[in-house]
Design a protein around this motif. Structure first.
Motif, mmCIF file in Angstrom:
data_model
loop_
_atom_site.group_PDB
_atom_site.id
_atom_site.type_symbol
_atom_site.label_atom_id
_atom_site.label_comp_id
_atom_site.label_asym_id
_atom_site.label_seq_id
_atom_site.Cartn_x
_atom_site.Cartn_y
_atom_site.Cartn_z
ATOM 1 N N GLY A 77 51.977 37.963 40.999
ATOM 2 C CA GLY A 77 50.754 37.998 41.786
ATOM 3 C C GLY A 77 50.120 36.633 41.888
ATOM 4 O O GLY A 77 50.440 35.712 41.121
ATOM 5 N N TRP A 85 42.959 39.517 42.675
ATOM 6 C CA TRP A 85 44.404 39.287 42.652
ATOM 7 C C TRP A 85 45.117 40.031 43.772
ATOM 8 O O TRP A 85 44.777 41.173 44.099
ATOM 9 N N ASN A 86 46.123 39.361 44.347
ATOM 10 C CA ASN A 86 47.080 39.979 45.249
ATOM 11 C C ASN A 86 48.386 40.135 44.479
ATOM 12 O O ASN A 86 49.073 39.147 44.206
ATOM 13 N N ILE A 87 48.708 41.361 44.134
ATOM 14 C CA ILE A 87 49.885 41.639 43.320
ATOM 15 C C ILE A 87 50.975 42.206 44.218
ATOM 16 O O ILE A 87 50.741 43.118 45.019
#
Length: 329
Positions: A77, A85-87
């Protein structure tokens, strides 16, 4: 700042929140916890016990994601601020030539450590369904190259040091068994090549109270002028099951199996609702820190109740002083 932080970069944009008014705790919680909810992904049952590091002026990480089939895996991420967060919804698919290593049954509780020119990832790896310590490296958190497992089963909590010691890579671990281990000491090991591990040394055993059942290393140790600052978790067996808290110790810089000081009280224990209620109640489990070399600020990423991920904060001066003042040695 009287305690010097060694080998760390400045992270002026790291997550931070000043100690709340009226709070005297050495470690305090972020007031918007949890920062990663259990359902951040369409198929995630829980996201916890995960690691974050500075990356290209922002942040990257490796996250434990248990999906809705309750399969345990690790995902990469990215974040601009270390909080939001971009996971990747797809698990990390390891690159490697030997399927004996890359075809593992499960993966959980990752740590990430930058050494020399790359980021190394360690995690609890299900080799033939038995827990050992998986090792991989990445340059970009997009491609991950898996190496040999560090140790035979059964082992967990593999935590690398951020520089070589005695010319070798160095790792902490916690030999265990195949289940919910009712015991556990922290050990130290070295490797010349990140493949063959030896020179094993005992570091610490469980003590009393909050850490009377088992202990395990947490985030990557922070090198300071007073020694390696090692946050670690400890487990108490209560009448209603395990309770996971965490504290800190100082280890010798060149002989890290030698403990300089070890904090008797815990620094943080399950007390908030998101730490006490979840898939596994009463768990605060640290897996990563960000440390700003200029200010000594530390942000601790910790898993809560095996369900979600939260942040806590402290200052290196205050933690080191507290550990030394309250040491059981």
């Amino acid at each position: 700042m009287s305690v010097k932080v060694i080998g760390q970069q400045a992270i002026p944009n790291m997550p931070w929140q000043d100690r709340p008014a009226g709070c005297n705790d050495v470690v305090w919680r972020y007031d918007a916890n949890p920062i990663i909810e259990r359902d951040i992904l369409p198929t995630s049952n829980s996201v916890f016990n995960s690691a974050a590091v500075p990356f290209e002026g922002k942040f990257a990480g490796v996250f434990r994601v248990d999906d809705t089939s309750r399969q345990m895996n690790i995902h990469a991420g990215f974040s601009d601020d270390g909080i939001h967060w971009n996971i990747n919804p797809e698990r990390i698919h390891m690159l490697g030539d030997d399927p004996e290593v890359t075809d593992f049954y499960y993966a959980y509780d990752p740590r990430v450590c930058f050494i020399e020119d790359r980021y190394y990832v360690t995690w609890c790896n299900g080799y033939k369904g038995r827990p050992t310590i998986g090792v991989a490296y990445t340059y970009d958190f997009k491609e991950f190259h898996q190496l040999e497992n560090a140790f035979l089963p059964f082992n967990r909590n593999g935590v690398l040091f951020p520089r070589k010691i005695n010319g070798n890579f160095a790792m902490l671990s916690r030999p265990s068994d195949s289940g919910h281990t009712p015991f556990g000491d922290i050990y130290y090991s070295e490797s010349p090549d990140m493949e063959f591990w030896g020179r094993h040394r005992h570091v610490m055993s469980p003590s009393k109270g909050w850490e009377s059942t088992k202990i395990g290393a947490g985030p990557i140790p922070i090198e300071t002028s007073e020694g390696w600052l090692m946050f670690y978790h400890g487990v108490l067996t209560s009448c209603n099951g395990f309770v996971y808290s965490f504290s800190a110790a100082l280890l010798d810089l060149e002989k890290p199996w030698k403990v300089i000081a070890r904090c008797t009280p815990y620094l943080l224990s399950p007390q908030k609702i998101y730490e006490c209620v979840g898939d596994v109640p009463n768990v605060t489990f640290p897996c990563a820190t960000l440390c700003d070399a200029d200010t000594g600020r530390i942000a601790i990423y910790y898993g809560c109740a095996d369900t979600c991920t939260s942040l806590a904060f402290c200052k290196v001066d205050e933690v080191v002083e507290y550990v030394k003042k309250n040491s059981q040695f």
